[in-house]
Design a protein around this motif. Structure first.
Motif, PDB file in Angstrom:
ATOM      1  N   TYR A  12      -2.625   5.922 -29.227  1.00  0.00           N
ATOM      2  CA  TYR A  12      -1.725   7.013 -29.615  1.00  0.00           C
ATOM      3  C   TYR A  12      -1.516   7.028 -31.119  1.00  0.00           C
ATOM      4  CZ  TYR A  12      -0.981   6.809 -24.650  1.00  0.00           C
ATOM      5  OH  TYR A  12      -1.180   6.769 -23.313  1.00  0.00           O
ATOM      6  N   LEU A  13      -1.438   5.851 -31.706  1.00  0.00           N
ATOM      7  CA  LEU A  13      -1.301   5.805 -33.158  1.00  0.00           C
ATOM      8  C   LEU A  13      -2.540   6.399 -33.814  1.00  0.00           C
ATOM      9  CD1 LEU A  13       0.400   2.330 -33.538  1.00  0.00           C
ATOM     10  CD2 LEU A  13       1.451   4.588 -33.652  1.00  0.00           C
ATOM     11  N   ALA A  14      -3.692   6.171 -33.184  1.00  0.00           N
ATOM     12  CA  ALA A  14      -4.926   6.756 -33.720  1.00  0.00           C
ATOM     13  C   ALA A  14      -4.900   8.275 -33.600  1.00  0.00           C
ATOM     14  CB  ALA A  14      -6.131   6.179 -32.984  1.00  0.00           C
ATOM     15  N   LYS A  15      -4.347   8.777 -32.485  1.00  0.00           N
ATOM     16  CA  LYS A  15      -4.236  10.239 -32.340  1.00  0.00           C
ATOM     17  C   LYS A  15      -3.304  10.814 -33.386  1.00  0.00           C
ATOM     18  CE  LYS A  15      -5.025  10.738 -27.376  1.00  0.00           C
ATOM     19  NZ  LYS A  15      -4.508  11.315 -26.117  1.00  0.00           N
ATOM     20  N   ILE A  16      -2.219  10.103 -33.650  1.00  0.00           N
ATOM     21  CA  ILE A  16      -1.272  10.580 -34.668  1.00  0.00           C
ATOM     22  C   ILE A  16      -1.959  10.611 -36.033  1.00  0.00           C
ATOM     23  CG2 ILE A  16       0.861  10.010 -35.914  1.00  0.00           C
ATOM     24  CD1 ILE A  16       1.954   8.951 -33.244  1.00  0.00           C
ATOM     25  N   ASP A  17      -2.725   9.564 -36.330  1.00  0.00           N
ATOM     26  CA  ASP A  17      -3.469   9.542 -37.590  1.00  0.00           C
ATOM     27  C   ASP A  17      -4.373  10.758 -37.717  1.00  0.00           C
ATOM     28  OD1 ASP A  17      -2.372   7.303 -38.591  1.00  0.00           O
ATOM     29  OD2 ASP A  17      -4.024   5.954 -38.066  1.00  0.00           O
ATOM     30  N   ARG A  18      -4.975  11.114 -36.597  1.00  0.00           N
ATOM     31  CA  ARG A  18      -5.878  12.267 -36.635  1.00  0.00           C
ATOM     32  C   ARG A  18      -5.113  13.567 -36.894  1.00  0.00           C
ATOM     33  NH1 ARG A  18      -9.751  13.226 -31.600  1.00  0.00           N
ATOM     34  NH2 ARG A  18      -7.729  13.677 -30.694  1.00  0.00           N
ATOM     35  N   ARG A  19      -3.918  13.694 -36.288  1.00  0.00           N
ATOM     36  CA  ARG A  19      -3.090  14.886 -36.560  1.00  0.00           C
ATOM     37  C   ARG A  19      -2.678  14.917 -38.035  1.00  0.00           C
ATOM     38  NH1 ARG A  19      -4.746  15.441 -32.378  1.00  0.00           N
ATOM     39  NH2 ARG A  19      -3.803  16.033 -30.396  1.00  0.00           N
ATOM     40  N   ILE A  20      -2.314  13.754 -38.566  1.00  0.00           N
ATOM     41  CA  ILE A  20      -1.896  13.697 -39.972  1.00  0.00           C
ATOM     42  C   ILE A  20      -3.025  14.207 -40.859  1.00  0.00           C
ATOM     43  CG2 ILE A  20      -1.296  12.126 -41.876  1.00  0.00           C
ATOM     44  CD1 ILE A  20       0.074  10.337 -39.721  1.00  0.00           C
ATOM     45  N   ARG A  21      -4.231  13.816 -40.485  1.00  0.00           N
ATOM     46  CA  ARG A  21      -5.392  14.173 -41.295  1.00  0.00           C
ATOM     47  C   ARG A  21      -5.788  15.635 -41.094  1.00  0.00           C
ATOM     48  NH1 ARG A  21      -9.334  10.368 -39.303  1.00  0.00           N
ATOM     49  NH2 ARG A  21     -10.057  12.144 -38.116  1.00  0.00           N
ATOM     50  N   ASP A  22      -5.821  16.092 -39.845  1.00  0.00           N
ATOM     51  CA  ASP A  22      -6.476  17.375 -39.530  1.00  0.00           C
ATOM     52  C   ASP A  22      -5.529  18.549 -39.295  1.00  0.00           C
ATOM     53  OD1 ASP A  22      -8.751  15.911 -39.665  1.00  0.00           O
ATOM     54  OD2 ASP A  22      -9.007  15.711 -37.499  1.00  0.00           O
ATOM     55  N   TYR A  23      -4.288  18.284 -38.928  1.00  0.00           N
ATOM     56  CA  TYR A  23      -3.394  19.412 -38.629  1.00  0.00           C
ATOM     57  C   TYR A  23      -2.950  20.066 -39.929  1.00  0.00           C
ATOM     58  CZ  TYR A  23       0.295  22.226 -36.499  1.00  0.00           C
ATOM     59  OH  TYR A  23       1.078  23.276 -36.083  1.00  0.00           O
ATOM     60  N   LYS A  24      -3.205  21.362 -40.022  1.00  0.00           N
ATOM     61  CA  LYS A  24      -2.861  22.080 -41.254  1.00  0.00           C
ATOM     62  C   LYS A  24      -1.465  22.679 -41.123  1.00  0.00           C
ATOM     63  CE  LYS A  24      -6.655  21.883 -43.827  1.00  0.00           C
ATOM     64  NZ  LYS A  24      -6.813  20.469 -43.379  1.00  0.00           N
TER      65      LYS A  24
ATOM     66  N   SER B 216      -0.513  22.235 -30.958  1.00  0.00           N
ATOM     67  CA  SER B 216      -1.677  21.444 -31.369  1.00  0.00           C
ATOM     68  C   SER B 216      -1.303  20.294 -32.305  1.00  0.00           C
ATOM     69  CB  SER B 216      -2.771  22.332 -31.978  1.00  0.00           C
ATOM     70  OG  SER B 216      -2.276  23.077 -33.048  1.00  0.00           O
ATOM     71  N   ALA B 217      -0.037  20.204 -32.707  1.00  0.00           N
ATOM     72  CA  ALA B 217       0.414  19.012 -33.444  1.00  0.00           C
ATOM     73  C   ALA B 217       0.911  17.935 -32.481  1.00  0.00           C
ATOM     74  CB  ALA B 217       1.520  19.380 -34.424  1.00  0.00           C
ATOM     75  N   MET B 218       0.948  18.264 -31.189  1.00  0.00           N
ATOM     76  CA  MET B 218       1.413  17.287 -30.191  1.00  0.00           C
ATOM     77  C   MET B 218       0.262  16.370 -29.783  1.00  0.00           C
ATOM     78  SD  MET B 218       3.757  19.940 -27.956  1.00  0.00           S
ATOM     79  CE  MET B 218       4.584  18.773 -26.867  1.00  0.00           C
ATOM     80  N   ILE B 219       0.569  15.291 -29.076  1.00  0.00           N
ATOM     81  CA  ILE B 219      -0.493  14.445 -28.535  1.00  0.00           C
ATOM     82  C   ILE B 219      -0.224  14.226 -27.045  1.00  0.00           C
ATOM     83  CG2 ILE B 219      -0.853  13.245 -30.733  1.00  0.00           C
ATOM     84  CD1 ILE B 219       0.506  10.762 -29.421  1.00  0.00           C
ATOM     85  N   SER B 220      -1.268  13.919 -26.300  1.00  0.00           N
ATOM     86  CA  SER B 220      -1.066  13.610 -24.881  1.00  0.00           C
ATOM     87  C   SER B 220      -1.041  12.095 -24.714  1.00  0.00           C
ATOM     88  CB  SER B 220      -2.172  14.229 -24.028  1.00  0.00           C
ATOM     89  OG  SER B 220      -3.417  13.707 -24.426  1.00  0.00           O
TER      90      SER B 220
ATOM     91  N   LEU C 288       6.993  12.250 -34.089  1.00  0.00           N
ATOM     92  CA  LEU C 288       7.484  12.494 -35.454  1.00  0.00           C
ATOM     93  C   LEU C 288       6.594  11.843 -36.499  1.00  0.00           C
ATOM     94  CD1 LEU C 288      11.314  12.114 -34.807  1.00  0.00           C
ATOM     95  CD2 LEU C 288      10.081  14.205 -35.394  1.00  0.00           C
ATOM     96  N   GLY C 289       5.804  10.869 -36.085  1.00  0.00           N
ATOM     97  CA  GLY C 289       4.885  10.200 -37.005  1.00  0.00           C
ATOM     98  C   GLY C 289       3.946  11.169 -37.707  1.00  0.00           C
ATOM     99  N   VAL C 290       3.680  12.316 -37.070  1.00  0.00           N
ATOM    100  CA  VAL C 290       2.825  13.318 -37.720  1.00  0.00           C
ATOM    101  C   VAL C 290       3.505  13.826 -38.996  1.00  0.00           C
ATOM    102  CG1 VAL C 290       1.785  15.611 -37.455  1.00  0.00           C
ATOM    103  CG2 VAL C 290       1.747  14.002 -35.540  1.00  0.00           C
ATOM    104  N   ILE C 291       4.794  14.098 -38.903  1.00  0.00           N
ATOM    105  CA  ILE C 291       5.528  14.579 -40.091  1.00  0.00           C
ATOM    106  C   ILE C 291       5.706  13.446 -41.113  1.00  0.00           C
ATOM    107  CG2 ILE C 291       7.686  15.591 -40.931  1.00  0.00           C
ATOM    108  CD1 ILE C 291       8.078  16.835 -38.162  1.00  0.00           C
ATOM    109  N   TRP C 292       6.063  12.266 -40.601  1.00  0.00           N
ATOM    110  CA  TRP C 292       6.306  11.134 -41.501  1.00  0.00           C
ATOM    111  C   TRP C 292       5.043  10.759 -42.280  1.00  0.00           C
ATOM    112  CZ3 TRP C 292       8.997   8.089 -36.968  1.00  0.00           C
ATOM    113  CH2 TRP C 292      10.239   8.680 -36.705  1.00  0.00           C
ATOM    114  N   GLY C 293       3.885  10.914 -41.623  1.00  0.00           N
ATOM    115  CA  GLY C 293       2.628  10.583 -42.282  1.00  0.00           C
ATOM    116  C   GLY C 293       2.264  11.586 -43.373  1.00  0.00           C
TER     117      GLY C 293
END
Ligand code: MG
Length: 335
Positions: free
Chosen positions: A116-128, A216-220, A234-239
């Motif tokens: 899940y942390l890896a998915k969050i990292d991916r959102r941080i990187r790719d979610y515009k 699409s900023a969410m994760i499963s 929230l890690g997506v925003i914090w990142g």
């Protein structure tokens, strides 16, 4: 003849019956059979409620020592190799945090799961993120759900205002003084934009929203309790924004499981439903505005338990804070 052992493994919302075991088999043999049934490799399996004297048993521990009842249900956390590969490269330095408090075990296991942390990292990187307004220095962060939180999306009406939660604009105006505001809804961006326009949020003159996040900023994630679900980490925003963290972020939602990746930062509000019946009596947003004001002097939100928000009493301001407020104009966080 040796006693046969049969257990059931609950994983990812499904149950797997494991037989062909006897009491003289080891925990590792059990894990190999679980691997065969689920595809989760032994070293990736966390068998949450399998305990020997309160601790997870070693792999070479014999099942006889665990005194399992026939049909004992084991809760498992564990990721498939392909899921981990899918979610970009998992960080190596995340410590595994699992404690012995059964009640928190599931949430903590989820919070620390590599995949899940890896998915969050991916959102941080790719979610515009489409920035609507700039973050302001020294402000805390408020993240808001829409459906049933700010708006009754299931009732029908002629205008959006009939379905809007009472005191929405008063609430946002008040919160905006101390918090940057983000809207996060599990729908599409198009709908979020439409709804915010409909409610007059996007054009209001007394407050501004810094950005919207959609599904699409969410994760499963999968949990033994709910199966596979979408959550708002929230890690997506914090990142993406270094000024926000678990110390200064609070999130409102009518669904508690949306906070599963950060349970300490979520406040589950009462849903606003049946707008036509409840429009005249719902005062939730007024009370929440008060709470946001009351906690704003807390330096670290991790010390708060939002489940008891209605019982929170603000501590007395110290002289410095009082003087700063008398001075006016300060954001309250400067030093
Ligand atoms: Mg909702």
């Amino acid at each position: 003849m040796e006693n046969a052992v049969e257990v059931v493994v609950k994983w990812s919302g499904k149950e797997y019956k494991i037989s062909n075991l006897s009491e003289s088999d080891s925990v590792y043999s059990l894990k190999k059979l679980i691997h065969k049934e689920t595809g989760v490799r032994p070293e990736r399996q966390k068998l949450l409620n399998l305990k020997l004297k309160g601790k997870p048993p070693d792999d070479d521990c014999l099942l006889s020592a665990l005194k399992l009842k026939q049909g004992f249900k084991i809760m498992m956390m564990g990721s498939l190799e392909e899921d981990i590969a899918d979610a970009s490269s998992p960080p190596d330095d995340i410590p595994e945090v699992i404690n012995d408090l059964d009640i928190e075990e599931e949430e903590i296991a989820i919070e620390s799961k590599d995949v899940y942390l890896a998915k969050i990292d991916r959102r941080i990187r790719d979610y515009k993120i489409n920035m609507l307004n700039e973050p302001r220095e020294g402000k805390k962060l408020l993240v808001l759900d829409i459906d049933y939180t700010l708006f009754d999306h299931r009732s029908t009406a002629e205008t959006g205002h009939e379905l809007m939660r009472p005191f929405l604009h008063e609430f946002l105006t008040s919160a905006y003084q101390d918090y940057d505001i983000v809207i996060w809804s599990a729908t599409s961006m198009k709908w979020i934009e439409e709804k915010m326009k409909l409610l007059g949020v996007s054009t209001h003159s007394c407050y501004k929203i810094i950005f919207y996040l959609d599904n699409s900023a969410m994760i499963s994630i999968h949990t033994p309790k709910y199966g596979v679900i979408q959550v708002k980490p929230l890690g997506v925003i914090w990142g993406k924004f270094g000024q926000y963290s678990s110390r200064n972020t609070i999130m409102f939602d009518d669904i508690r499981r949306n906070f599963l990746m950060n349970p300490g930062n979520g406040l589950k509000i009462r849903p606003f439903k049946q707008a036509h019946l409840n429009r005249d009596k719902d005062r939730e947003l007024l009370r929440l505005a008060r709470y946001l004001k009351d906690i704003v002097h807390e330096e670290d939100f991790n010390g708060l338990d939002h489940r008891h928000w209605e019982r929170y009493r603000p501590r007395k301001k110290n002289k410095q804070e009082a003087a700063r407020e008398d001075g006016g104009g300060s954001s309250g966080q400067g030093s």
